[in-house]
Design a protein around this motif. Sequence first.
Motif, mmCIF file in Angstrom:
data_model
loop_
_atom_site.group_PDB
_atom_site.id
_atom_site.type_symbol
_atom_site.label_atom_id
_atom_site.label_comp_id
_atom_site.label_asym_id
_atom_site.label_seq_id
_atom_site.Cartn_x
_atom_site.Cartn_y
_atom_site.Cartn_z
ATOM 1 N N PRO A 218 39.768 55.528 8.769
ATOM 2 C CA PRO A 218 41.142 55.498 9.282
ATOM 3 C C PRO A 218 41.243 54.998 10.720
ATOM 4 O O PRO A 218 42.327 54.771 11.227
ATOM 5 C CB PRO A 218 41.560 56.970 9.205
ATOM 6 C CG PRO A 218 40.285 57.731 9.376
ATOM 7 C CD PRO A 218 39.232 56.905 8.676
ATOM 8 N N VAL A 219 40.077 54.805 11.376
ATOM 9 C CA VAL A 219 40.061 54.351 12.766
ATOM 10 C C VAL A 219 38.965 53.290 12.898
ATOM 11 O O VAL A 219 37.833 53.515 12.455
ATOM 12 C CB VAL A 219 39.756 55.519 13.729
ATOM 13 C CG1 VAL A 219 39.671 55.026 15.167
ATOM 14 C CG2 VAL A 219 40.805 56.614 13.589
ATOM 15 N N PRO A 220 39.262 52.124 13.475
ATOM 16 C CA PRO A 220 38.188 51.154 13.736
ATOM 17 C C PRO A 220 37.145 51.782 14.664
ATOM 18 O O PRO A 220 37.456 52.215 15.774
ATOM 19 C CB PRO A 220 38.919 49.995 14.411
ATOM 20 C CG PRO A 220 40.349 50.132 13.986
ATOM 21 C CD PRO A 220 40.584 51.597 13.862
ATOM 22 N N THR A 221 35.911 51.853 14.183
ATOM 23 C CA THR A 221 34.850 52.556 14.894
ATOM 24 C C THR A 221 33.625 51.663 14.979
ATOM 25 O O THR A 221 33.263 50.983 14.014
ATOM 26 C CB THR A 221 34.483 53.859 14.156
ATOM 27 O OG1 THR A 221 35.666 54.637 13.970
ATOM 28 C CG2 THR A 221 33.481 54.672 14.945
ATOM 29 N N PHE A 256 44.215 56.789 19.589
ATOM 30 C CA PHE A 256 43.987 55.497 20.239
ATOM 31 C C PHE A 256 43.732 54.398 19.210
ATOM 32 O O PHE A 256 43.676 54.662 18.014
ATOM 33 C CB PHE A 256 42.818 55.612 21.230
ATOM 34 C CG PHE A 256 43.030 56.699 22.253
ATOM 35 C CD1 PHE A 256 44.040 56.592 23.194
ATOM 36 C CD2 PHE A 256 42.248 57.839 22.242
ATOM 37 C CE1 PHE A 256 44.263 57.600 24.120
ATOM 38 C CE2 PHE A 256 42.455 58.859 23.166
ATOM 39 C CZ PHE A 256 43.471 58.736 24.108
ATOM 40 N N GLU A 257 43.569 53.156 19.701
ATOM 41 C CA GLU A 257 43.415 52.013 18.813
ATOM 42 C C GLU A 257 42.065 51.980 18.122
ATOM 43 O O GLU A 257 41.923 51.422 17.031
ATOM 44 C CB GLU A 257 43.608 50.707 19.594
ATOM 45 C CG GLU A 257 45.036 50.477 20.083
ATOM 46 C CD GLU A 257 45.173 49.163 20.815
ATOM 47 O OE1 GLU A 257 44.150 48.645 21.310
ATOM 48 O OE2 GLU A 257 46.301 48.642 20.902
ATOM 49 N N GLY A 258 41.046 52.528 18.740
ATOM 50 C CA GLY A 258 39.708 52.492 18.174
ATOM 51 C C GLY A 258 38.808 53.484 18.881
ATOM 52 O O GLY A 258 39.202 54.144 19.847
ATOM 53 N N TYR A 259 37.583 53.584 18.366
ATOM 54 C CA TYR A 259 36.612 54.523 18.930
ATOM 55 C C TYR A 259 35.263 53.829 19.020
ATOM 56 O O TYR A 259 34.795 53.230 18.047
ATOM 57 C CB TYR A 259 36.504 55.759 18.048
ATOM 58 C CG TYR A 259 35.567 56.832 18.573
ATOM 59 C CD1 TYR A 259 35.746 57.369 19.845
ATOM 60 C CD2 TYR A 259 34.528 57.323 17.793
ATOM 61 C CE1 TYR A 259 34.903 58.367 20.323
ATOM 62 C CE2 TYR A 259 33.686 58.329 18.258
ATOM 63 C CZ TYR A 259 33.874 58.840 19.521
ATOM 64 O OH TYR A 259 33.043 59.833 20.004
#
Length: 444
Positions: A218-221, A256-259
């Motif tokens: 669910p988050v660009p990582t 946030f947008e990514g991690y």
Amino acid sequence: MVARTTGQPGASTAGDPYVPSHGNGGYHVESYELDLDYRVNSNRLSGKATITAVANQALSRLTFDLTGLRVTKVSVNGRRAARYTHRAGKLHVTPPAAIMDGAEFVVDVQYAGNPKPEDSPWGELGWEELTEGVIVASQPSGAATWFPCNDHPGDKAHYRITVTTDSPYQVVANGRLVSRRVKASRTTWVFDQAAPMATYLATVQIGRYDVLDLAASPVPTRAVLPAAQLRDFRTDFGRQQEMMKLFCRQFGPYPFEGYTVVVTDDDLEIPLEAQGISIFGSNHVDGRRTSERLVAHELAHQWFGNSLTPSTWQHIWLNEGFACYAEWLWSEAAGGPTADQQVSKAYTRMRGLSADLMLSDPGPELMFDDRLYKRGAMTLHALRKHLGDDAFFDLLRTWTRTHRHGSVTTDDFISLAATFSPDETALQELFAAWLDNYELPRRR
């Protein structure tokens, strides 16, 4: 909430007794644009900071935090400053004309030098050389080692960070990578952090790293790390995606947008958080998941500390107590000891320690004491038992949604928790016992 004082215009303090020499009064920063040129071999930094701010009182003088670097030019609203002095970690600027209450203004500062960490009661903070590269670890007051700022957690701003350095090196900074341009032997990286960010969470990481994409949802990582760490990293961080999904359910959407996870080629005493980024040392990667609880802890800080930032350092338990409890929630979900078992263990240990820490106001000497982390987590578990799981996790999601990208206090949390409690008297007694007393409350 932003850092404010009622003292003299341009007061060189934010009035926070935990970091009395940091932060400044009279204005709120809206944005920092940092243009940095860094030479790794010589540890030479040249920078230009463009600071856009709004006065919250009439200002005949401005003050910023900056230590260890030499200022070469200052202008205000495009005009050379009438005068500036730089001493004892403070840059005092006299604008060519007084700034009116409520007016927006822009300060440009050019500076250079060999950055180094600043000594503090909590160790060395700020810009630090690695064996080959750079780490920036600023909590709570190290941001001034690499850019002029209002170094206080209550004054959050937008950032655009441009870093030019030698091409073999990978650069990581906060926010979205907007562009990357190679010219001869040097590369310029531009990052944009749209979400408001406290100064201590701003960072630059430089090293000979590989980039590993980990997840798109669910988050660009992604991970940025030395090639030699890749195999063990896949084991040690192999369940991070499950943590992300769990925390998104329990705490609400990732803010946030990514991690990005950075692993340095050097050992670090402890990992550390920055906005959208966590930094680990090579000693935290051993192929045996020895540091998995820390993986959960640093990830949880993206909600508690980075999106929801304490308005002053007195409220540090809202960072560390919540991140510690996230460790226990992950353990519970992953089939390890339950949160209740973790509380029993921590409670037994703490009963044998000095009773000199008050969670609601620990003082600067104890603000990073392990007892604060554990007692904060135990407070949340007591609250969970009082409310029940459904109401407790609904409270956490409401907390992160209501104060997303904002500054928070303990009273804010207590007030919100009261709206979920069937017994306000019992709730107030619970918070008083856990937050406002030195002695450990009796377990129920």
